[in-house]
Motif scaffolding. Structure first.
Motif, short mmCIF file in Angstrom:
data_model
loop_
_atom_site.label_atom_id
_atom_site.label_comp_id
_atom_site.label_asym_id
_atom_site.label_seq_id
_atom_site.Cartn_x
_atom_site.Cartn_y
_atom_site.Cartn_z
N GLY A 166 0.80 -1.22 -0.01
CA GLY A 166 0.14 -0.16 -0.05
C GLY A 166 1.07 1.16 -0.04
N CYS A 329 -6.94 -2.48 0.62
CA CYS A 329 -5.93 -1.49 1.07
C CYS A 329 -6.28 -0.11 0.94
CB CYS A 329 -4.61 -1.76 0.16
SG CYS A 329 -3.20 -1.23 0.75
N ARG A 354 -2.91 -5.96 -2.40
CA ARG A 354 -1.65 -6.31 -2.01
C ARG A 354 -1.20 -7.31 -2.92
NH1 ARG A 354 -1.98 -4.27 3.36
NH2 ARG A 354 -4.03 -3.73 3.65
#
Lengths: 533, 147
Positions: A166, A329, A354
């Motif tokens: 992130g 995220c 991710r």
């Protein structure tokens, strides 16, 4: 022999079925929810076993045709470039969803007025706002207030961690000067209402063994049942029946032994999703409704909308989060609102994600030609595994009557009920939007430092969001249900799932599906004395 | 599942998966033909058994006999043709090999993973630097008002 008559029968125990059941429970009416699948046992979810990734390709696959559990019904999707994803069981699609939980925006309810395409909704953001907030509380939403892409809202819990991936992507977005924000997620980041907080199992889309992800089997339904709602599982509804007065009289279903049952009811609520609901209505044929119940407009099953997805991913020299942490995220809505200079109308959300598990890294690497056979396999694999991050572009799909759910003339489920057939063509507007998402997603990944970027668009397996096939509206000739979810044709028949969407917006729909279900339930409660007028 | 494949088909499957993922002394890992991994593969054919059988039949046709009995050069040549034209049957076969290989304890350890399911221990994910959000916080609203 008919069962005892109930006040309300709800067909489907998924995202909307749970919300409407819970909201109506306070009326103390006798409410039965019929669900063709079972309750899930979190201890049996894949992440509790060593074969956790393999099961996502098999018995917990989002495709009902691949999964082919007893509770599933087959779907003919040969005429669609996007394939259906769903789950049949208490919790419905929320068992397998990623729990990305964005709301619609004010502009999403005024598509025709603002941009001259699609149609306006008969309700607006302000109407739904209190129900969004109520749903957030019931669900337990994590996120961060202050997002400039939204009117003010207040998540219940802090956001999910940025993690390595992130932060990497956020730096890329910052270099470009583009919007991003922590995603609203239906994942508990602190202990919440009896649910334990997320421990980063990293496999949200095949059920959360920890119970941190809000699926309605652990949120709405336990509370609805404590308030008196009965949930009857392994009960597959064949059709809604009609009495001599033209009102719905109940439903015919097959119980867990395959025995046909008739459940009489004063009110029937359909909550079967954008494919299951039109299938149900079209299968409910009678002398009064020869083309299916609630279908005088001829629009049942038409205007099917998905969200065409673009997946853009990159590989980095440094490590990403790999198999750790929820997919959710951050998001970017830099390209959400219409800008005609882009060559298309409406827009999309980037849901940044991710990494992958060890198996999926290999499967995807092999499928894209990045992972060779032989001696070089191991070195190549180590450049892929835990070195990937990316995003999906969730594109707004516009309603088109030629995109349909109909009844397949041949295919049937295990009870002999005609199965749905999907006919769908990607529009030119969607294609341009996908191309734009791929190009801008590539920009983000390169700015973040990716040395190798790839994409898939449209994502074939991306038919998670099923909308528009029994749309709401004030005009009975142009819609199936009115502005509070009641059928124009049958005044004790309601629909509360994504099929009543007028347009799709460019975000995941579950949050809005549930807010709508709460709104419809509230409208019913306000009118209990004259509900059928 | 071992009774579904003939002995020759099992030998050929084993030879094929060894070519897809051979053992590596450099990385200290077994190949996909390792006893434990191959037993896992045979036990995991599941709903893809039809694809695997079809793939192995195609492999036999390409080999002109039992693939496992070919000499190394001929095996390499046949495998290369099969890799290119194996289609969905080969994809399903290789997916099974990959899913079994990458859940083997020795392989997981070589990748720095603990050989365990995600639940109940879970994993750590770092919070990250939330000051990255400062420039976005400074932006004016980007959502549109609607009539």
């Amino acid at each position: 022999m008919a069962l005892d008559k109930v006040d309300v029968v709800i067909i489907g125990a998924g995202a909307s079925g749970g919300a409407v059941a819970w909201s109506l429970a306070e009326t103390r009416m006798r409410i039965v929810c019929l669900e063709q699948g079972d309750w899930q046992k979190p201890s049996e979810y894949p992440s509790a076993g060593r074969d956790w990734e393999a099961r996502q390709m098999n018995d917990m696959n989002p495709s009902p045709n691949r999964r082919a559990r007893e509770a599933d019904y087959p779907i003919n999707e040969d005429d669609s470039p996007i394939k259906i994803a769903n789950f049949n069981g208490v919790g419905g699609g929320t068992v397998l969803y990623a729990a990305h939980f964005p709301r619609f925006h004010p502009s999403d309810f005024r598509v025709k007025s603002l941009d001259g395409v699609g149609d306006d909704w008969p309700i607006d953001y302000k109407t739904l706002e209190p129900f969004y907030a109520e749903n957030d509380r019931m669900t337990g939403v994590s996120g961060l207030a202050g997002d400039p892409a939204y009117p003010p809202k207040q998540p219940m819990m802090p956001p999910l961690p940025l993690g390595k991936g992130g932060a990497m992507l956020a730096r890329g977005l910052n270099k470009l000067g583009w919007h991003w924000w922590p995603s609203d997620s239906a994942i508990a980041t602190t202990d919440y209402e009896g649910r334990a907080k997320c421990i980063n199992l990293g496999h949200c889309t095949s059920g959360c063994a920890q119970g941190a992800k809000a699926s309605t089997d652990i949120t709405y339904f336990p509370m609805a049942m404590r308030a008196g709602v009965e949930v009857r599982t392994r009960a597959r509804v064949r059709e809604i029946t009609v009495g001599p007065d033209g009102m719905a009289s109940g439903v015919v279903y097959y119980d867990d032994k395959g025995v046909e049952q008739f459940q009489p009811a004063e009110v029937v609520i359909v909550a079967c999703n954008g494919v299951g609901t039109p299938r149900m209505l079209l299968n409910s044929v009678s002398g009064k409704f020869p083309n299916g119940i609630a279908n005088s407009s001829g629009l049942v099953g038409k205007n099917l909308m998905f969200h065409p997805y673009a997946r853009i991913y990159g590989y980095f020299d440094g490590p990403t989060d790999g198999y750790r942490g929820p997919g959710d995220c951050i998001w970017s809505q830099e390209f959400y609102e219409t800008d005609r200079a882009r060559g298309f109308l409406r827009g999309y959300t980037f849901e940044l994600t991710r990494g992958q598990g060890a198996v999926m890294a290999a499967v995807h690497g092999m499928a894209t030609g990045r992972l060779p056979w032989g001696e070089d396999h191991h070195d190549a694999y180590r450049k892929l595994f835990s070195h990937r991050a990316g995003m999906v572009g969730i594109c707004e799909d516009l309603p088109e009557e030629h995109n349909t759910v109909t009844l397949d003339p041949v295919l049937k489920d295990s009870n002999g009920i005609p199965a749905p057939k999907i006919t769908y063509t990607l529009s030119e507007n969607s294609r341009r939007m996908l191309d734009h998402a791929v190009a801008r997603g590539t920009d983000i990944l390169k700015a973040a430092g990716a040395y190798d970027v790839g994409h898939e668009a449209p994502l074939q397996e991306g038919g998670w969001h099923l909308m528009g096939t029994a749309r709401m509206g004030k005009d009975p000739e142009r819609s199936v249900v009115n502005e509070w979810g009641r059928s124009h044709d049958v005044k004790n028949l309601f629909i509360v799932d994504g099929s009543i969407f007028v347009t799709s917006a460019g975000v995941n729909p579950t949050c809005t599906i549930q807010a709508l279900a709460l709104y419809v339930a509230d409208a019913m409660k306000q009118r209990l004395a004259n509900l059928f007028d | 599942m071992t009774d579904i494949l003939t002995a020759d088909e099992q030998r050929s499957l084993r030879a094929l998966v060894a070519m897809i993922i051979p053992a590596s002394a450099k990385h200290g890992v077994p190949g996909a033909d390792d006893d434990a991994i191959f037993a896992d593969i045979l036990g995991s054919l599941g709903r893809d058994v039809g694809h695997v059988v079809a793939a192995l039949r195609r492999l036999r046709v390409l080999a002109g006999g039992v693939f496992a009995d070919l000499d190394t050069a001929r095996r390499d040549a046949v495998a290369e043709v099969f890799r290119v034209e194996g289609g969905v049957d080969l994809v399903r076969l290789s997916n099974i090999a990959l899913q079994c290989y990458y859940r083997d304890d020795r392989v997981m350890r070589s990748l720095g993973m603990e050989p365990r399911p995600p639940f109940p221990k879970g994993f750590e994910v770092e919070q990250g630097d939330w000051s990255l959000l400062d420039p976005v916080r400074a932006r004016a609203k980007i959502w549109r008002d609607a009539p």
